[in-house]
Write an enzyme that holds these catalytic residues in place. Structure first.
Site, mmCIF file in Angstrom:
data_model
loop_
_atom_site.group_PDB
_atom_site.id
_atom_site.type_symbol
_atom_site.label_atom_id
_atom_site.label_comp_id
_atom_site.label_asym_id
_atom_site.label_seq_id
_atom_site.Cartn_x
_atom_site.Cartn_y
_atom_site.Cartn_z
ATOM 1 N N CYS A 181 -4.882 -3.342 3.691
ATOM 2 C CA CYS A 181 -4.579 -3.071 5.093
ATOM 3 C C CYS A 181 -5.770 -3.348 6.007
ATOM 4 O O CYS A 181 -6.082 -4.480 6.330
ATOM 5 C CB CYS A 181 -4.097 -1.630 5.226
ATOM 6 S SG CYS A 181 -3.462 -1.190 6.864
ATOM 7 N N GLU A 219 0.842 -1.195 0.000
ATOM 8 C CA GLU A 219 0.000 0.000 0.000
ATOM 9 C C GLU A 219 0.883 1.253 0.000
ATOM 10 O O GLU A 219 1.975 1.262 0.536
ATOM 11 C CB GLU A 219 -0.872 -0.031 1.259
ATOM 12 C CG GLU A 219 -1.746 1.182 1.483
ATOM 13 C CD GLU A 219 -2.403 1.175 2.854
ATOM 14 O OE1 GLU A 219 -3.444 1.826 3.002
ATOM 15 O OE2 GLU A 219 -1.868 0.519 3.785
ATOM 16 N N LYS A 253 -10.126 0.749 -2.041
ATOM 17 C CA LYS A 253 -10.306 0.269 -0.670
ATOM 18 C C LYS A 253 -11.731 0.514 -0.185
ATOM 19 O O LYS A 253 -12.252 1.623 -0.269
ATOM 20 C CB LYS A 253 -9.300 0.972 0.243
ATOM 21 C CG LYS A 253 -9.277 0.442 1.672
ATOM 22 C CD LYS A 253 -8.232 1.180 2.504
ATOM 23 C CE LYS A 253 -8.143 0.636 3.915
ATOM 24 N NZ LYS A 253 -7.154 1.395 4.734
#
Length: 490
Positions: free
Chosen positions: A363, A255, A312
């Site tokens: 994440c 990321e 995301k």
């Protein structure tokens, strides 16, 4: 009070990176024994104390991250708010503890509270779910059957059974069953956890370029992260050309490696992709032509560059999306870093790369139940978790997140690639075992041959059904116990 405080801390002490899966049921057993047959208010109070004693050390990485500039208040605040939900669990457990087969209802109530705090407020905060303590041990296999919800329920059920057995040993049948069924079920499910490459294999590379250990100082060091990973990728190119490493089918970057405006260009990444002759999968910040910001993962193709992407889905409150901006300025450095909120994605993260479908979550996504299961259901045969944990220094955060990836591997029956800027990067097999991993704050590339798997686990097929089923049981048990209490008072 001493007992629940000790039990809460013990739950933390049994959490990753320590492999002590058996501590969690014992910790819940102490809470269940203390709140059993008590008033609802007492159950709430003991639950809050238990939750705070657990979450405060578990979330110590927040203090590592923000403490130097903002003091202990963000850390204390998050732990306190999340402990309130465990307080609600304690209140509900006290109420339903008088029902027949109480361990079942107490476990359902605890998991219901977990599900609520995983959704509210501001999108929820699933960190610290009981399931995430079970990245080893016999209960891990239950993730393939009913996901993390079933694993959490099993931990709580064993704990409730132990509490009932101690407090009422003469009525042993129900508590013994509550203890035995999850353990035997977990052992029985292990043969069903497949690791065979029934859809072929892929050779993958994970590029960990490292980051300076600056804490908040990393906030404006986008170019450093980019350049470090380009340099590490160039070493991968050199190793492939020299024959020291076999050419991968694709390379995974973490990321926040890139930062792309509407033009979506990055000459250095394009050069690496062309030299390797394979696509890259790279995480970065993106701004679309309409001005919207995204945290995204992009397939970067040789010759053509920016390709398919995943945006995301679960944005971090007070960082990627910022409620109450004026207040947030007191507890978050991201208010000034991002003048507008990022826009979340709505589609499951499935990217076509190198002839396979790669399921992607970024994440924080890995903590949620609605990212990787849907990706596997839509045909992903391999999963990836690009992440940037460099903010958190040498804390336990990266290992806690790795444990979540291990649960997701078993839940979906897929291998998982974890690509972290500064570690821990890892290759996780479909049975949750870690076959390779890096150290923190090192520059290191991993290469591995990983199985691709196309079959769906029962957990993938069921999706959110276990969560809603246990929520109905938990709420129904509270309603039934409340009705019985009012009837007896009348």
């Amino acid at each position: 009070m001493v007992a629940v405080t000790a039990a809460g801390f013990a739950l933390y002490a049994g959490s990753p990176p320590r492999e002590a899966w058996w501590v969690a049921p014992l910790a819940v057993a102490v809470l269940a024994a203390v709140v059993r047959h008590r008033e609802v208010r007492a159950g709430f109070g003991y639950g809050v104390v238990f939750g705070f004693a657990f979450l405060l050390p578990l979330l110590g990485w927040l203090q590592d991250f923000l403490g130097a500039d903002f003091g202990p208040w963000p850390w204390l605040g998050v732990a306190a708010v999340e402990a309130l939900f465990i307080g609600l669990a304690g209140a509900g457990m006290a109420l339903v503890s008088r029902l027949p087969t109480a361990p079942v209802w107490m476990a359902a109530v605890f998991v219901t509270a977990e599900s609520v705090r995983s959704a509210f407020p501001f999108g929820g905060f699933p960190w610290g779910r009981l399931a995430f303590t079970q990245d080893t041990g016999p209960l891990l296999s239950l993730a393939a059957l009913g996901g993390t919800t079933l694993v959490s329920f099993s931990v709580a059920l064993i704990g409730g059974g132990l509490a009932e057995l101690v407090r009422a040993p003469r009525r042993w049948a129900v508590p013994v069953a509550a203890i035995a069924v999850p353990l035997v079920g977990g052992l029985a499910c292990w043969p069903l956890v497949g690791t065979d490459a029934n859809a072929g294999t892929a050779r993958v590379a994970i590029v960990q370029g490292n980051a300076p250990n600056l804490g908040l100082g990393l906030l404006y060091e986008d170019e450093v992260l980019h350049d470090n990973h380009v340099r590490a990728a160039q070493k991968l190119v050199d190793d492939v050309r020299a024959g020291r490493v076999a050419r991968p089918d694709f390379a995974l970057f973490p990321e926040q490696v890139g930062s792309w405006g509407p033009s979506r260009t990055d000459p250095e990444l394009s050069a690496i992709a062309s030299q390797l002759g394979v696509p890259l999968v790279v995480g970065g910040l993106g701004q679309d032509g309409d001005g919207r910001l995204h945290n995204q993962v992009v397939r970067w193709d040789p010759g053509t560059g920016f390709g398919d992407r995943y945006v995301k889905k679960h944005l971090v409150p007070f960082a990627e999306t910022i409620p109450m901006r004026e207040f947030a300025r007191l507890v978050s450095p991201f208010v000034d870093r991002f003048q507008s909120d990022m826009t979340p994605g709505e589609e499951p993260g499935v990217i076509d790369v190198a002839g396979l479908k790669l399921g992607v979550g970024v994440c924080y996504d890995v903590a949620y139940n609605d990212v990787f299961g849907p990706a596997a259901a839509q045909g992903a045969t391999l999963l990836a978790v690009p992440t940037n944990n460099a903010w958190y220094g040498h804390s336990e955060m990266s290992y806690q997140q790795l444990a979540m990836s291990r649960l997701r591997a078993v839940e979906t029956g897929r291998a998982v690639l974890v690509g972290a800027t500064s570690g821990v990067s890892a290759v996780v097999a479909p049975d949750g075992s870690v076959t390779a991993q890096t150290d923190l704050f090192t520059e290191e590339n991993l290469t591995a041959e990983v199985p691709l798997r196309a079959n769906r686990t029962p957990a993938t097929e069921l999706g959110s059904v276990p969560m809603w089923t246990l929520a109905v049981l938990g709420v129904g048990a509270i309603a039934a116990a409340g009705w019985r209490s009012r009837k007896s008072d009348a």
